[in-house]
Design a protein around this motif. Structure first.
Motif, mmCIF file in Angstrom:
data_model
loop_
_atom_site.group_PDB
_atom_site.id
_atom_site.type_symbol
_atom_site.label_atom_id
_atom_site.label_comp_id
_atom_site.label_asym_id
_atom_site.label_seq_id
_atom_site.Cartn_x
_atom_site.Cartn_y
_atom_site.Cartn_z
ATOM 1 N N UNK A 17 0.814 -1.220 0.000
ATOM 2 C CA UNK A 17 0.000 0.000 0.000
ATOM 3 C C UNK A 17 0.848 1.270 0.000
ATOM 4 N N UNK A 18 1.951 1.253 0.749
ATOM 5 C CA UNK A 18 2.846 2.416 0.716
ATOM 6 C C UNK A 18 3.275 2.675 -0.720
ATOM 7 N N UNK A 61 0.483 6.279 10.432
ATOM 8 C CA UNK A 61 1.114 6.180 11.751
ATOM 9 C C UNK A 61 2.476 5.499 11.671
ATOM 10 N N UNK A 62 2.515 4.405 10.943
ATOM 11 C CA UNK A 62 3.770 3.667 10.831
ATOM 12 C C UNK A 62 4.841 4.493 10.122
ATOM 13 N N UNK A 63 4.444 5.145 9.054
ATOM 14 C CA UNK A 63 5.412 5.915 8.271
ATOM 15 C C UNK A 63 5.985 7.070 9.093
ATOM 16 N N UNK A 106 4.494 10.120 3.395
ATOM 17 C CA UNK A 106 4.469 11.028 4.541
ATOM 18 C C UNK A 106 4.303 12.483 4.112
ATOM 19 N N UNK A 107 4.941 12.846 3.024
ATOM 20 C CA UNK A 107 4.941 14.252 2.620
ATOM 21 C C UNK A 107 3.758 14.624 1.749
ATOM 22 N N UNK A 108 3.362 13.698 0.933
ATOM 23 C CA UNK A 108 2.599 14.059 -0.231
ATOM 24 C C UNK A 108 1.123 13.696 -0.173
ATOM 25 N N UNK A 109 0.905 12.426 0.142
ATOM 26 C CA UNK A 109 -0.458 11.914 0.074
ATOM 27 C C UNK A 109 -1.435 12.915 0.676
ATOM 28 N N UNK A 110 -2.367 13.260 -0.102
ATOM 29 C CA UNK A 110 -3.327 14.265 0.350
ATOM 30 C C UNK A 110 -4.301 13.612 1.308
ATOM 31 N N UNK A 111 -3.960 13.676 2.585
ATOM 32 C CA UNK A 111 -4.751 12.922 3.546
ATOM 33 C C UNK A 111 -6.191 13.388 3.631
ATOM 34 N N UNK A 124 3.225 16.619 11.688
ATOM 35 C CA UNK A 124 3.293 15.294 12.295
ATOM 36 C C UNK A 124 4.543 15.191 13.163
ATOM 37 N N UNK A 125 4.680 14.085 13.795
ATOM 38 C CA UNK A 125 5.729 13.912 14.800
ATOM 39 C C UNK A 125 7.127 14.329 14.353
#
Lengths: 201, 201
Positions: A17-18, A61-63, A106-111, A124-125
């Motif tokens: 999925x990543x 979360x994992x990423x 982490x940077x891109x995906x338009x959550x 994020x963290x």
DNA sequence: ATAATTAATACGAATGTTCGTTTTAATTTA
DNA sequence: TAAATTAAAACGAACATTCGTATTAATTAT
């Protein structure tokens, strides 16, 4: 004595999925694709995740956790404030080259599209961690006395930009060669000048 | 003597879609939503656009064109190289405040999801325009002699970062107040130092 | 035996698109 | 002027497809 031999179901799903959420987008990856791509049955997928959205959240979360860990480790080995900044750059560039999909996610995906209530990645963290370091250094007088927003933008902006250009495939070569010049530029714009100290050779 | 009275169909669709593609994502805005939101029938929409994807492309082209025009106009009034950089910052910050959805669409929307073959925005017209200006100034010796990639990242990175933070609603106040400090930081990191010239007051 | 996994089927909701029809306005004809 | 004609614009129910999810019964692993 067991976990090593076979990838866990969650790991398989994570890796597939990543890769594909980043490459072609969350909405273009169906559960059937995940099933085919991992060799798992649809039933197995739903055995571990109650919904597709929960997969996306698990990835997020994992990423972010993974990236944060790597940054912390890298920063932990740094000596001195400038070294900390440099180690962050080096580590983010390394992650970009070696786990581009992780960084891309982490940077891109338009959550907003599919994780409406998740924090934007910029807060994020990993990024919060860096920001709090900078806040401290402003207080200590290492950085110029400037607004934390400005300082943070001057430091993280150029780094993220290079990473994004690379992920967009607009830079063909390994970006690690930019680590030092970017570092030097960032230092010039943010660190207090110390009379008898040269930054570049 | 007629066109003024009614918004054209394309304008209606542009305004609704820019707003909502950015807010909730391309895949969460159905043709039925567009129909309801604009007061147009589904048939009318398909009379003007052959597909939903073509709407997205139309938005992209129009948005980047609009931003480019505004930057050009703003830069056109600038005197001197530093003024050019400042005018770009001011204009991008103004657009962010006054047309946030336009900026969001141009910067953010993950085109890979639905416009597979479009250029990433970072290399779209407005950004190419700025980059070519910088290339020239490096040749002229105004900027430090550095790789164009590095220079571009040091200039555009912080600007884009502030814009993104604002669009993510992580900055609550008008970002125009950051224009000058960001400008000063950028100058420090990129411009050649001139002995008898102070940048900040 | 319990838990994990598979394969297959089915479901309803939602999607983008199609298409036959109607409305509107302008133009032509009478 | 009035009627006839035309073409563009707008309509919206219906279509085929795809989606995420649920359910089942059978199989495999621990």
């Amino acid at each position: 004595m067991n976990k090593k031999i076979k990838k866990s179901v969650k790991t398989k799903i994570f890796e597939y999925c990543i890769e594909n959420f980043s490459r072609i987008g969350y909405n273009n990856v169906g559960v059937r694709n995940i099933s085919e791509g991992t060799g798992l049955s649809i039933g197995a997928i739903y055995y571990y995740f109650p919904s597709k959205e929960k997969i996306a959240r698990f990835l997020y979360d994992t990423a972010t956790e993974l990236i944060l860990e790597n940054i912390k480790k890298s920063v932990g080995e740094a000596r001195g404030d400038e070294e900390v900044i440099k180690s962050i750059i080096v580590e983010l560039f390394r992650l970009t080259e070696e786990s581009p999909r992780l960084m891309e996610y982490a940077l891109y995906v338009k959550h907003k599209d599919f994780l409406p209530d998740v924090l934007p990645v910029c807060s994020s963290k990993p990024f919060e961690y860096i920001k709090s370091f900078m806040r401290k250094k402003i207080e200590e007088g290492v950085f110029e006395d400037m607004d934390i927003v400005v300082a943070s933008a001057l430091v993280m902006g150029p780094i993220i930009r290079i990473v994004q250009l690379r992920l967009d495939n607009l830079l063909k070569d390994d970006i690690r060669k930019y680590a030092v010049p970017i570092f030097e530029g960032i230092i010039k714009s943010t660190f207090k000048k110390v009379a008898n100290k040269k930054i570049s050779k």
